[in-house]
Design an enzyme around this catalytic site. Structure first.
Site, PDB file in Angstrom:
ATOM      1  N   SER A 196       0.878  -1.175   0.000  1.00 39.41           N
ATOM      2  CA  SER A 196       0.000   0.000   0.000  1.00 39.41           C
ATOM      3  C   SER A 196       0.909   1.216   0.000  1.00 39.41           C
ATOM      4  O   SER A 196       2.103   1.107   0.329  1.00 39.41           O
ATOM      5  CB  SER A 196      -0.845  -0.022   1.280  1.00 39.41           C
ATOM      6  OG  SER A 196      -1.456   1.225   1.511  1.00 39.41           O
TER       7      SER A 196
ATOM      8  N   TYR B 221      -2.219  -1.528  10.261  1.00 41.06           N
ATOM      9  CA  TYR B 221      -2.142  -1.612   8.795  1.00 41.06           C
ATOM     10  C   TYR B 221      -0.798  -1.078   8.293  1.00 41.06           C
ATOM     11  O   TYR B 221      -0.123  -1.724   7.484  1.00 41.06           O
ATOM     12  CB  TYR B 221      -3.304  -0.801   8.205  1.00 41.06           C
ATOM     13  CG  TYR B 221      -3.540  -0.986   6.728  1.00 41.06           C
ATOM     14  CD1 TYR B 221      -4.239  -2.085   6.241  1.00 41.06           C
ATOM     15  CD2 TYR B 221      -3.091  -0.044   5.803  1.00 41.06           C
ATOM     16  CE1 TYR B 221      -4.485  -2.245   4.880  1.00 41.06           C
ATOM     17  CE2 TYR B 221      -3.339  -0.189   4.443  1.00 41.06           C
ATOM     18  CZ  TYR B 221      -4.037  -1.293   3.983  1.00 41.06           C
ATOM     19  OH  TYR B 221      -4.281  -1.437   2.641  1.00 41.06           O
TER      20      TYR B 221
END
Ligand code: NAD
Length: 260
Positions: free
Chosen positions: A142, A155
């Site tokens: 990401s 995350y």
């Protein structure tokens, strides 16, 4: 046909980005295994792919946090198609909360899905790739592999960790023909992102429209979401790349949100 008869396992491919990657691989002749927690949606995805591209596709029930299920799933694919050529470790979820309110159980769940999942699926596929002297492993990172945002401690930590795992496998696998890469998308409009919009609005005390315009797209060059097709194209590029020249590298696809 860039992936003619290549055996490709894509985790989390019953939805979103993984599903688009499975379609793109099938469109280039790949045999695609949809490995997902959601078996019913995986079966539907596999049927769609078979009908649309006339290629082989199969659904595999897999919780990527379970060593037993990962090994059984990879075994089922190898039993059906003989080997594994491409692994896309993509399954993921998002949980947002400030650190002081982040439940330890949520922290462990996030690290298990993103990091244990990447490790376990790689560990299960690598012996087959080494035996044939070739393979490509792609991790779904990401922008949060390189950048932090509030509320996303687990995350961001997990996505940073994938860069390390990818680089280690690149070094271990280089002489055995196995390449690794990390794709680092910006915001892509999938169920994972749709779920966050009201949650972030509440936590940050702003409107849902502001979450989209400021938090998600505020730093892009054109206020546009990255698409699942954009990411599928990058995933095809890495899977079909024939040499080790790019191994260990990550690529950000984020409409300019994050540049390096
Ligand atoms: P999504 O919710 O559309 O799809 C995720 C899929 O993963 C679902 O089919 C779900 O059933 C599956 N899954 C969840 N837990 C699993 C488990 N334990 N075992 C097996 N499968 C499991 O989400 P998405 O947006 O397509 O996300 C896919 C990946 O892309 C994730 O790793 C996510 O972190 C990453 N990513 C997404 C975005 C974005 O903006 N959507 C941006 C950057 C990175």
């Amino acid at each position: 046909m860039k992936l003619k008869d290549k055996v490709c396992i894509v985790t989390g491919a019953a939805s979103g980005i993984g599903n688009a990657i499975a379609h793109r691989y099938a469109s280039e002749g790949g045999k695609v295994a949809i490995a997902d927690l959601n078996l019913e949606a995986s079966r539907k995805a596999a049927d769609d792919i078979k009908a649309r591209y006339g290629t082989e596709a199969m659904a595999v029930a897999m919780d990527v946090t379970s060593e037993e299920q990962v090994n059984a799933g990879v075994r089922a694919v190898v039993d059906a198609w003989g080997t594994v050529d491409v692994l896309v470790s993509n399954a993921g979820i998002q949980i947002v909360n400030p650190v002081e309110q982040f439940a330890f159980s949520d922290w462990k769940k996030m690290l298990a899905i993103h990091l244990d999942g990447a490790f376990l699926t790689s560990k299960a596929c690598l012996p087959h790739m080494y035996a044939q002297g070739s393979g490509s492993i792609i991790f779904m990172g990401s922008v949060h592999s390189k950048e932090a945002s509030p509320l996303k401690s687990a995350y961001v930590t997990a996505k940073h960790g994938l860069l390390g795992l990818s680089r280690v496998i690149a070094k271990e696998g280089g002489r055995k023909g196995v390449r690794t890469n990390v794709i680092c998308p910006g915001f892509v409009r999938t169920p994972l992102v749709d779920k966050q919009i009201p949650e972030q609005a509440k936590e940050l005390d702003i409107s849902e429209a502001e979450v989209v315009s400021r938090v998600m797209l505020g730093q892009t060059v054109d206020a546009e979401f990255t698409t699942v097709e954009d990411i599928a194209e990058v995933a095809l590029f890495f899977a079909a790349f024939e040499t080790n020249a790019l191994t260990g590298q990550s690529l950000v696809a984020s409409h300019g949100w994050f540049m390096e």
